[in-house]
Write an enzyme that holds these catalytic residues in place. Sequence first.
Site, PDB file in Angstrom:
ATOM      1  CG  HIS A 162      -8.780-111.380 -57.684  1.00 33.57           C
ATOM      2  ND1 HIS A 162      -8.994-111.132 -56.349  1.00 33.57           N
ATOM      3  CD2 HIS A 162      -7.601-110.771 -57.989  1.00 33.57           C
ATOM      4  CE1 HIS A 162      -7.987-110.413 -55.867  1.00 33.57           C
ATOM      5  NE2 HIS A 162      -7.132-110.180 -56.848  1.00 33.57           N
ATOM      6  CG  ASN A 163     -13.572-113.338 -59.741  1.00 34.37           C
ATOM      7  OD1 ASN A 163     -13.729-112.214 -59.314  1.00 34.37           O
ATOM      8  ND2 ASN A 163     -13.413-114.386 -58.961  1.00 34.37           N
ATOM      9  CB  CYS A 166     -30.725-104.026 -66.735  1.00 31.32           C
ATOM     10  SG  CYS A 166     -30.206-104.887 -65.243  1.00 31.32           S
ATOM     11  NE  ARG A 171      -8.293-119.017 -54.369  1.00 32.29           N
ATOM     12  CZ  ARG A 171      -7.473-118.134 -53.834  1.00 32.29           C
ATOM     13  NH1 ARG A 171      -7.395-116.914 -54.333  1.00 32.29           N
ATOM     14  NH2 ARG A 171      -6.754-118.459 -52.791  1.00 32.29           N
ATOM     15  CG  ASP A 203     -33.461-103.382 -68.782  1.00 37.84           C
ATOM     16  OD1 ASP A 203     -32.809-102.307 -68.724  1.00 37.84           O
ATOM     17  OD2 ASP A 203     -33.969-103.904 -67.781  1.00 37.84           O
ATOM     18  CG  HIS A 204     -37.444-101.088 -69.975  1.00 40.95           C
ATOM     19  ND1 HIS A 204     -37.518-102.477 -69.970  1.00 40.95           N
ATOM     20  CD2 HIS A 204     -37.871-100.685 -68.757  1.00 40.95           C
ATOM     21  CE1 HIS A 204     -37.982-102.875 -68.802  1.00 40.95           C
ATOM     22  NE2 HIS A 204     -38.208-101.810 -68.047  1.00 40.95           N
ATOM     23  CB  ILE A 233     -29.556-107.467 -59.850  1.00 37.96           C
ATOM     24  CG1 ILE A 233     -28.770-106.608 -58.859  1.00 37.96           C
ATOM     25  CG2 ILE A 233     -29.910-108.817 -59.232  1.00 37.96           C
ATOM     26  CD1 ILE A 233     -29.585-106.123 -57.666  1.00 37.96           C
ATOM     27  NE  ARG A 238      -4.072-115.145 -54.137  1.00 33.05           N
ATOM     28  CZ  ARG A 238      -3.660-113.930 -54.455  1.00 33.05           C
ATOM     29  NH1 ARG A 238      -2.550-113.773 -55.162  1.00 33.05           N
ATOM     30  NH2 ARG A 238      -4.335-112.859 -54.059  1.00 33.05           N
TER      31      ARG A 238
END
Length: 153
Positions: free
Chosen positions: A98-99, A65, A136, A8-9, A69, A132
Amino acid sequence: MKIAIASDHAGFCQKPAMVEYLKSLGHEVIDFGPQSADRVDYPDFADKVARSVAAGKAERGVLICGTGIGMALTADKVAGVRAAVIQSPLFAHLFREHNDGNVVCMSGRFTPFDVNKAIVDEFLTTEFGGGRHAGRVQKIMREDDPGFGGVEC
């Protein structure tokens, strides 16, 4: 690797240099904008990157950004996307390992460019650990299914 990027800006101050950095590493970059630091609405740009990754048009996404967030909140709403605000290379490593994160969101205001480059390096070079963590990630992704009624309380 094909990488979708946008800002974004508030993140625009780092985006052009990040595009060039990614290209210098040999990646194909899809730049969804903006093309100036004029005020824009970050959800529009986060949506473009997230949908590109979800559709398989890009393998990973990079969003910048002010804080990361708002971009993360928007991108993570797109089915198939796992987005998070990342503020350190270690967290980028764990996000991938992990993700199986596929969209990294960073702060252009509070994180120096050199740190964001290191974050992107970890994000692009770390493999998903599987094992593992795979079960998840499957549980995370069930939240994309409108038919999933949630875990019983």
